[in-house]
Design a protein around this motif. Structure first.
Motif, PDB file in Angstrom:
ATOM      1  N   LEU A 200       0.833  -1.196   0.000  1.00 36.93           N
ATOM      2  CA  LEU A 200       0.000   0.000   0.000  1.00 36.93           C
ATOM      3  C   LEU A 200       0.870   1.250   0.000  1.00 36.93           C
ATOM      4  CD1 LEU A 200      -2.659  -0.896   2.738  1.00 36.93           C
ATOM      5  CD2 LEU A 200      -3.033  -0.860   0.271  1.00 36.93           C
ATOM      6  N   PHE A 201       0.379   2.312  -0.646  1.00 41.51           N
ATOM      7  CA  PHE A 201       0.996   3.627  -0.524  1.00 41.51           C
ATOM      8  C   PHE A 201       0.472   4.306   0.736  1.00 41.51           C
ATOM      9  CE2 PHE A 201       1.738   3.053  -5.073  1.00 41.51           C
ATOM     10  CZ  PHE A 201       3.013   3.572  -5.199  1.00 41.51           C
ATOM     11  N   ALA A 202       1.343   5.080   1.382  1.00 45.29           N
ATOM     12  CA  ALA A 202       0.937   5.848   2.556  1.00 45.29           C
ATOM     13  C   ALA A 202       1.605   7.211   2.500  1.00 45.29           C
ATOM     14  CB  ALA A 202       1.321   5.118   3.840  1.00 45.29           C
ATOM     15  N   LEU A 203       0.853   8.233   2.851  1.00 48.99           N
ATOM     16  CA  LEU A 203       1.378   9.594   2.921  1.00 48.99           C
ATOM     17  C   LEU A 203       1.279  10.040   4.375  1.00 48.99           C
ATOM     18  CD1 LEU A 203       2.456  11.640   0.805  1.00 48.99           C
ATOM     19  CD2 LEU A 203       0.191  12.674   0.800  1.00 48.99           C
ATOM     20  N   VAL A 204       2.432  10.172   5.040  1.00 50.70           N
ATOM     21  CA  VAL A 204       2.464  10.469   6.472  1.00 50.70           C
ATOM     22  C   VAL A 204       3.411  11.649   6.708  1.00 50.70           C
ATOM     23  CG1 VAL A 204       2.011   8.070   7.089  1.00 50.70           C
ATOM     24  CG2 VAL A 204       4.374   8.848   6.895  1.00 50.70           C
ATOM     25  N   PRO A 205       3.279  12.338   7.851  1.00 51.28           N
ATOM     26  CA  PRO A 205       4.216  13.432   8.148  1.00 51.28           C
ATOM     27  C   PRO A 205       5.662  12.946   8.127  1.00 51.28           C
ATOM     28  CG  PRO A 205       2.341  13.526   9.638  1.00 51.28           C
ATOM     29  CD  PRO A 205       2.205  12.239   8.859  1.00 51.28           C
ATOM     30  N   TYR A 206       6.522  13.729   7.488  1.00 46.36           N
ATOM     31  CA  TYR A 206       7.920  13.324   7.331  1.00 46.36           C
ATOM     32  C   TYR A 206       8.626  13.188   8.679  1.00 46.36           C
ATOM     33  CZ  TYR A 206      12.749  13.314   5.673  1.00 46.36           C
ATOM     34  OH  TYR A 206      14.064  12.982   5.431  1.00 46.36           O
ATOM     35  N   ARG A 207       8.225  13.985   9.657  1.00 44.74           N
ATOM     36  CA  ARG A 207       8.889  13.916  10.961  1.00 44.74           C
ATOM     37  C   ARG A 207       8.743  12.525  11.580  1.00 44.74           C
ATOM     38  NH1 ARG A 207       4.373  17.091  11.527  1.00 44.74           N
ATOM     39  NH2 ARG A 207       2.728  16.301  12.916  1.00 44.74           N
TER      40      ARG A 207
END
Length: 619
Positions: A200-207
């Motif tokens: 799956l693709f996930a877009l999460v905060p880079y921190r």
């Protein structure tokens, strides 16, 4: 948002008397369906027996029946769906498929499309505010099966990233295996190889990702700023919206994190070809190299791990000062001890800063502890009163500048009085004697290595087949004391009862310690366990305990290793070996290795073997 196509959305569209899509010329649609960009949007590849198949393993992604294998039908269904009534709002195909919509509008000049209110997508896109892209490579980490080859992800930056240093507010775009429950390392590796997990693709905060890789796993980070324009970055992010909760097959060696991100970059910049170079495996360092070779990299930044920062700060300290670091990290009241206060102020600054960094290193992954927080606060106060000089961490060789991952091998040699030629192939990707530039010290990861031997008289035999051979020789020191370990399994030749060689299957492993004996000299000693199936043994499976010890020396020619190993079987068999290997680095991707070995066995007389092998590292 669960997708409602094709059944529900089209039913609603019919009920609301949708505007009919205009008829299109069949030849024009055929050309569009075969366009590389449409193929990329559908993640199609040429099927093994012809035709097409999509990497997407999720019916919710497709609008047409059989759309996963028919780009033409999927194109026609998408065009029809774009004319659904605007009242569908967030459920409208234009809102669900913004990247498809943009491309088809541009290609066919669709100025008569309905204008639905895509509130969910608009708010999501505004929050991300895509402006530029960074390819992030967390370096290899042997203690995690999912990370032993490294990893890649994309960072999506906003417009003010450089002016206001807002990288921590960016988003990380990651593709990975979706794991439900807790699988052990062996099961994870097996299911990863066999496609047992969905991806799956996930877009999460880079921190969050930064904390995970730099702190939890103590991995260096390499950040490759790409020269994608804001429009290209936005185009890629639009397609990510289309892939929300959409499942792919996930395979550890090819259809993995790195391969999927290359597909996204092909969507960001039409015409760039990145995936064509990876028909069999897609190892992260190779994919980083492909991105750089395609001219996409604008700048490279390096972020050292907490472990590397700690070692760099404590490097100038002598042993007594490092012992004080340990005491102060455990109890900051030791800052008042006479031994510490007698130090010059510049040495005190280094010691207390090292103690603070050691405390932070130990706290990684642990629940917040009030006592530890008090220790950190006391050390921060001392550092504020006597600050150390700025920390300078040496930048190691860039991972993509190391040798390539696949190795072809051609050798000649003599085993006692029998000459032989040897032919080999290793799929991935590094051993202790290979060119170490860009690779972790003392790391060995060999996957699927085959060696065939041809003796005089045209006698051929399978010499060895290693499924995996992994070694982690991380040096212990005063402050950090990691364990060294190794694991391997496959088929190999050993001395037999009649003086001949037997092909046996085995699984082996070991643990112990490694020590830095000098700047370029590493010593190691491990206790080992082995189980073996050998036709000369009465039992089907024979266990053995043993040892593996030696030296690894990085010298002016290349890498030299000297090893002694032994296996003491339960049935009384004793097998030992001494080996010496020296590799000459002829070029980054070309090496010449001299090997000498003497083997001992209870079943046969000692045997000597000498060989010279040419190694060509070529993906």
């Amino acid at each position: 948002m669960k997708r409602i196509f094709p059944a529900l959305a089209l039913a609603l569209a019919g009920a609301l008397s949708a505007q009919a899509a205009p008829q299109r010329d069949a030849a024009q649609l055929d050309a569009l369906a075969g366009d590389p960009y449409w193929i990329a949007l559908g993640h199609y590849e040429t099927g093994k027996l012809g035709g097409w198949r999509s990497y997407v393993d999720d019916d919710d992604f497709f609008l047409a029946e059989g759309g996963d294998s028919n780009p033409r039908a999927e194109l026609a269904a998408t065009l029809d769906a774009l004319y659904a009534p605007a009242e569908l709002g967030d459920r409208h195909p234009q809102c669900v498929y913004p990247a498809r919509t943009r491309w088809l509008r541009e290609q066919l000049r669709l100025d008569d499309l309905p204008s639905p209110d895509c509130a969910e997508f608009d708010a999501w896109f505004k929050d991300i505010a895509p402006h530029s892209t960074v390819l992030v490579f967390p370096a290899a980490y042997l203690n995690s099966p999912s990370s032993m080859f490294g990893h890649t992800l994309l960072r999506i930056d906003q417009a003010d990233i450089d002016e206001n240093n807002t990288a921590l507010l960016s988003y990380a775009l990651n593709f990975g295996a979706f794991i439900e429950g807790m699988d052990n390392s062996i099961l994870y590796a097996w299911k990863g190889l066999m496609g047992g997990y969905p991806g799956l693709f996930a877009l999460v905060p880079y921190r969050e990702k930064l904390a995970e890789y730099r702190s939890l796993e103590n991995r260096d980070l390499w950040e490759y700023r790409l020269n994608l324009t804001p429009e290209e970055t936005g185009r890629m992010v639009e397609h990510v919206w289309e892939l929300k909760q959409i499942r792919f097959d996930y395979y550890f060696f090819d259809e993995n994190c790195s391969y999927r991100l290359l597909e996204l970059l092909e969507i960001a910049r039409p015409g760039v070809e990145l995936t064509d170079d990876f028909p069999i495996t897609a190892i992260p360092t190779d994919t980083v190299r492909a991105v750089e070779n395609a001219g996409l990299v604008e700048r490279i930044d390096y972020r050292p791990s907490r472990e590397r920062e700690l070692l760099a700060r404590s490097e100038p300290l002598d042993r007594a000062e490092k012992e004080q670091v340990l005491r102060i990290a455990d109890d900051p009241t030791a800052l008042a001890d006479a031994a510490f206060t007698a130090l010059p102020r510049d040495r005190q600054a280094l010691v207390q800063d090292s103690a603070f960094r050691l405390g932070r290193y130990r706290a990684v992954g642990e629940a917040r502890d009030a006592v530890a927080a008090q220790r950190s606060y006391a050390l921060l106060q001392a550092i504020n009163r006597n600050p150390p000089p700025p920390l300078e961490v040496g930048r190691p060789g860039q991972p993509e500048d190391g040798h390539q991952s696949r190795t072809w091998q051609l050798g000649i040699g003599s085993r006692d009085d029998r000459a032989f030629a040897e032919y080999g192939l290793r799929m991935a990707y590094h051993d202790l004697n290979d060119n170490a530039y860009g690779f972790p010290l003392g790391a060995q990861i060999e996957i699927l290595q085959l060696k065939l031997r041809q003796y005089e008289g045209n006698h051929w035999q399978l010499q060895r087949l290693d499924f995996a051979n992994i070694r982690s020789l991380t040096p212990r020191n005063t402050l950090l004391k990691p364990w060294s370990w190794q694991v391997g399994g496959g088929l190999e030749r050993v001395l037999g009862e009649d003086g001949d060689e037997r092909l046996v299957s085995h699984l082996s492993g070991g643990a112990g310690g490694s020590w830095q004996l000098g700047g370029d000299l590493l010593g190691f000693a491990l206790g080992t366990l082995r189980i073996e199936h050998n036709e000369d043994f009465a039992a089907f499976i024979a266990p053995a305990a043993g040892f593996n010890t030696g030296l690894l020396w990085r010298n002016g020619l290349g890498n030299l290793s000297l090893e002694a190993r032994g296996d003491y079987f339960h049935n009384g068999e004793v097998r030992r070996a001494l080996s010496l290997n020296q590799q000459w680095e002829l070029a980054r991707n070309l090496g010449l290795r001299l090997s000498a070995q003497r083997e001992f066995s209870q079943m046969a007389a000692p045997v000597n073997e000498v060989s010279l092998e040419l190694k060509w590292y070529h993906y």
